[in-house]
Design a protein around this motif. Structure first.
Motif, PDB file in Angstrom:
ATOM      1  N   VAL B  44       0.796  -0.999   0.084  1.00 58.29           N
ATOM      2  CA  VAL B  44      -0.069  -0.030  -0.008  1.00 58.29           C
ATOM      3  C   VAL B  44       0.691   1.039   0.092  1.00 58.29           C
ATOM      4  O   VAL B  44       0.581   2.107  -0.508  1.00 58.29           O
ATOM      5  N   PHE B  45       1.941   1.246   0.624  1.00 54.73           N
ATOM      6  CA  PHE B  45       2.844   2.438   0.970  1.00 54.73           C
ATOM      7  C   PHE B  45       3.286   2.736  -0.470  1.00 54.73           C
ATOM      8  O   PHE B  45       3.382   3.798  -1.012  1.00 54.73           O
ATOM      9  N   PHE B  46       3.851   1.716  -1.251  1.00 59.13           N
ATOM     10  CA  PHE B  46       4.497   1.922  -2.647  1.00 59.13           C
ATOM     11  C   PHE B  46       3.448   2.265  -3.546  1.00 59.13           C
ATOM     12  O   PHE B  46       3.797   2.999  -4.435  1.00 59.13           O
ATOM     13  N   LEU B  47       2.334   1.595  -3.261  1.00 53.54           N
ATOM     14  CA  LEU B  47       1.230   2.035  -4.410  1.00 53.54           C
ATOM     15  C   LEU B  47       1.002   3.707  -4.057  1.00 53.54           C
ATOM     16  O   LEU B  47       0.884   4.352  -5.211  1.00 53.54           O
ATOM     17  N   THR B  48       1.030   4.133  -2.994  1.00 57.56           N
ATOM     18  CA  THR B  48       0.775   5.473  -2.715  1.00 57.56           C
ATOM     19  C   THR B  48       1.766   6.283  -3.399  1.00 57.56           C
ATOM     20  O   THR B  48       1.653   7.398  -3.909  1.00 57.56           O
ATOM     21  N   MET B  49       2.984   5.747  -3.279  1.00 61.51           N
ATOM     22  CA  MET B  49       4.164   6.742  -3.833  1.00 61.51           C
ATOM     23  C   MET B  49       4.293   6.613  -5.084  1.00 61.51           C
ATOM     24  O   MET B  49       4.516   7.721  -5.730  1.00 61.51           O
ATOM     25  N   TYR B  50       3.910   5.374  -5.808  1.00 67.40           N
ATOM     26  CA  TYR B  50       4.296   5.345  -7.135  1.00 67.40           C
ATOM     27  C   TYR B  50       3.019   5.479  -8.110  1.00 67.40           C
ATOM     28  O   TYR B  50       3.064   5.729  -9.277  1.00 67.40           O
ATOM     29  N   GLY B  51       1.867   5.261  -7.346  1.00 63.72           N
ATOM     30  CA  GLY B  51       0.816   5.368  -8.054  1.00 63.72           C
ATOM     31  C   GLY B  51       0.209   6.815  -7.696  1.00 63.72           C
ATOM     32  O   GLY B  51       0.811   7.870  -8.070  1.00 63.72           O
ATOM     33  N   LYS B  54      -5.149   8.457  -3.988  1.00 62.76           N
ATOM     34  CA  LYS B  54      -6.561   8.006  -3.938  1.00 62.76           C
ATOM     35  C   LYS B  54      -6.535   6.434  -4.015  1.00 62.76           C
ATOM     36  O   LYS B  54      -7.121   6.071  -3.333  1.00 62.76           O
ATOM     37  N   MET B  55      -5.642   6.105  -5.115  1.00 56.71           N
ATOM     38  CA  MET B  55      -5.530   4.508  -5.208  1.00 56.71           C
ATOM     39  C   MET B  55      -5.034   4.201  -3.835  1.00 56.71           C
ATOM     40  O   MET B  55      -5.531   2.920  -3.391  1.00 56.71           O
ATOM     41  N   GLY B  56      -3.804   4.567  -3.223  1.00 58.09           N
ATOM     42  CA  GLY B  56      -3.302   4.141  -2.171  1.00 58.09           C
ATOM     43  C   GLY B  56      -4.469   3.990  -0.979  1.00 58.09           C
ATOM     44  O   GLY B  56      -4.807   3.231  -0.157  1.00 58.09           O
ATOM     45  N   MET B  57      -5.137   5.138  -0.892  1.00 54.02           N
ATOM     46  CA  MET B  57      -5.964   5.417   0.264  1.00 54.02           C
ATOM     47  C   MET B  57      -7.051   4.214   0.108  1.00 54.02           C
ATOM     48  O   MET B  57      -7.743   3.248   0.991  1.00 54.02           O
ATOM     49  N   LEU B  58      -7.605   4.093  -1.213  1.00 53.66           N
ATOM     50  CA  LEU B  58      -8.541   2.967  -1.475  1.00 53.66           C
ATOM     51  C   LEU B  58      -8.170   1.634  -0.963  1.00 53.66           C
ATOM     52  O   LEU B  58      -8.915   1.042  -0.261  1.00 53.66           O
ATOM     53  N   TYR B  59      -7.113   1.321  -1.712  1.00 53.71           N
ATOM     54  CA  TYR B  59      -6.492  -0.029  -1.408  1.00 53.71           C
ATOM     55  C   TYR B  59      -6.139  -0.154  -0.173  1.00 53.71           C
ATOM     56  O   TYR B  59      -6.341  -1.252   0.633  1.00 53.71           O
TER      57      TYR B  59
END
Lengths: 290, 172
Positions: B44-51, B54-59
């Protein structure tokens, strides 16, 4: 800008309220999980099952190789104990027959010791290691119900915390939870009753509390379930006593028990259902269930 | 399609955590040390950084809820904490430089924050009876070591995947 800040603050406050409400809801003693929870558990249980097969295959192979190294020593030791075993077996057989005869004479058929096991495999463990829980691959469809005892071939490991259609969650004895109690007996000349509650996870010892102060408890005596809680069968092995301490007011004793099973290495378990039903609902008290 | 691949990866991480805990629950890493895998959180952390945020928080919210329901049975803790940390991370990344080393360090620091917050939470709910010193020695340090290794191994592949999926374009 202040407008946006307020909106965010509001969102934070609302989510904290929701958080507290949800925690309160889940801490409550619940008969059954809600259907979204059951659905999620079943789905992830299915996925876990798919992954479990290859993983357990590999670990089984590695474990087998490790075992192979110790085979020679083990074999020696076991051979030495074989004669002892034969003697014990005939004795047990004899006692069983005698017990059956006596029961027949008394026309007493129900027995707190009788149970029927449901074999199952562990497919997961709670990764956040505060709540020691396992997921197993048998659920309500296979007859698993809440509060049933869970054992391995070595002894008691815990009880079923919740069951869904295809999976069940097992709470281990080592889990720190006020509601996690088992009524137990220390065997010996003078039987002592007490409750297993709490776990010292540094030393890996179970705590058996509320033993009357005047009971003399010997080290190395075995501890088994009493079957008086209403749900667990009698005579499931828990462990053996390694230390006894008088509690702070001197009214009770606490025994430290070395569990007979390793709570960190459990792969196959049996869920056991006692054949004699529990006591009527209103009287089955604090022991195991609540 | 993007969402499908992402959720599939998330699911793998989710299940892998539990299998890891099951396999290495014992004394594999030393006597009384407790290692907690936080692989899903790192995802989730990497998703927030590289994505995107919104995506990070949703996932974070969905995975957190699933984690609560399936593993801990105390609803709300992870569900609330993961999106919150994802939000903080996205704020941090605005200030910090965006390179792999910094990203790894941030993920590492936030794993530590997560572990400590969960510890406090469990102390409040009386599911934990450890003083902080013991917690730091027996749980925090080994856990951080394990997750550091995981971060180092997974940061590059995760970065590549997220960039290939081009999640940032979607958010704009």
């Amino acid at each position: 800008m202040p407008q946006i800040f307020n909106k965010k603050l509001l969102l934070l406050l609302v989510s904290i309220i929701v958080l507290v409400a949800l925690i309160g809801f889940s801490l409550k003693e619940r008969e059954e999980l809600t259907w979204p929870e059951q659905f999620l558990k079943d789905t992830t249980g299915w996925v876990g099952n798919v992954f479990n097969k290859p993983v357990s295959g590999i670990t089984g192979f590695v474990g087998g190789l490790k075992d192979l190294q110790h085979t020679y020593d083990e074999n020696k030791k076991l051979k030495a104990r074989l004669d002892e075993y034969v003697l014990l077996k005939t004795q047990v057989q004899d006692l069983k027959e005698e017990n059956e005869d006596l029961r027949d004479n008394l026309k007493k058929e129900d027995d707190l010791r009788k149970y029927s096991p449901i074999q199952s495999t562990v497919i997961g463990r709670n990764p956040d290691r505060w709540h020691e829980m396992l997921t197993i691959n048998k659920g309500k469809r296979n007859g698993v119900e809440k509060n049933m005892a869970v054992i391995t071939s070595n002894g008691l490991v815990g009880k079923v915390k919740s069951a869904t259609d295809f999976t069940a969650t097992v709470q281990l004895l080592s889990s720190i939870d006020k509601a996690n109690r088992v009524s137990a007996i220390v065997q010996g000349d003078d039987k002592a009753y007490g409750l297993i509650e709490g776990f010292d996870d540094k030393k890996n010892l179970l705590l058996m509390k509320r033993i009357p102060y005047d009971k003399k408890i010997k080290k190395d005596s075995t501890v088994i379930t009493s079957g008086y809680g209403g749900i667990f069968p009698k005579g499931l092995l828990i462990g053996k006593v390694v230390d006894v301490k008088v509690d702070q007011y001197g009214l009770n004793q606490t025994a430290y028990i070395e569990p007979s099973t390793d709570f960190y290495d459990i792969n196959n378990v049996m869920v056991v259902q006692r054949e004699v039903g529990g006591v009527a609902k209103e009287s089955d008290g604090e022991d195991e269930a609540e | 399609m993007k969402q499908f691949i992402l959720s599939f990866i998330a699911l793998i991480f989710f299940v892998f955590e539990s299998i890891f805990a099951q396999l290495f629950a014992g004394d594999t890493f030393g006597d009384d040390k407790i290692l907690v895998p936080h692989f899903m959180m790192i995802f989730v952390f990497f998703l927030t950084m590289y994505g995107s945020r919104k995506m990070g928080m949703l996932y974070g919210a969905i995975l957190g809820l699933t984690y609560d329901v399936v593993y801990t049975e105390i609803l709300g803790v992870y569900m609330f904490l993961l999106p919150f940390l994802a939000y903080l991370i996205s704020k941090c990344m605005k200030i910090l430089q965006n390179n792999v080393l910094i990203a790894c360090l941030t993920a590492f620091v936030f794993t530590a924050v997560l572990e400590v917050v969960i510890f406090q939470m469990n102390t409040i709910l009386s599911f934990a009876e450890m003083p902080f010193g013991e917690f730091a020695e027996r749980r925090l340090l080994p856990t951080l070591l394990l997750n550091l290794v995981f971060i180092v191994i997974s940061c590059y592949p995760l970065k590549r995947i997220f960039e290939k999926l081009d999640l940032q374009g979607e958010a704009e």
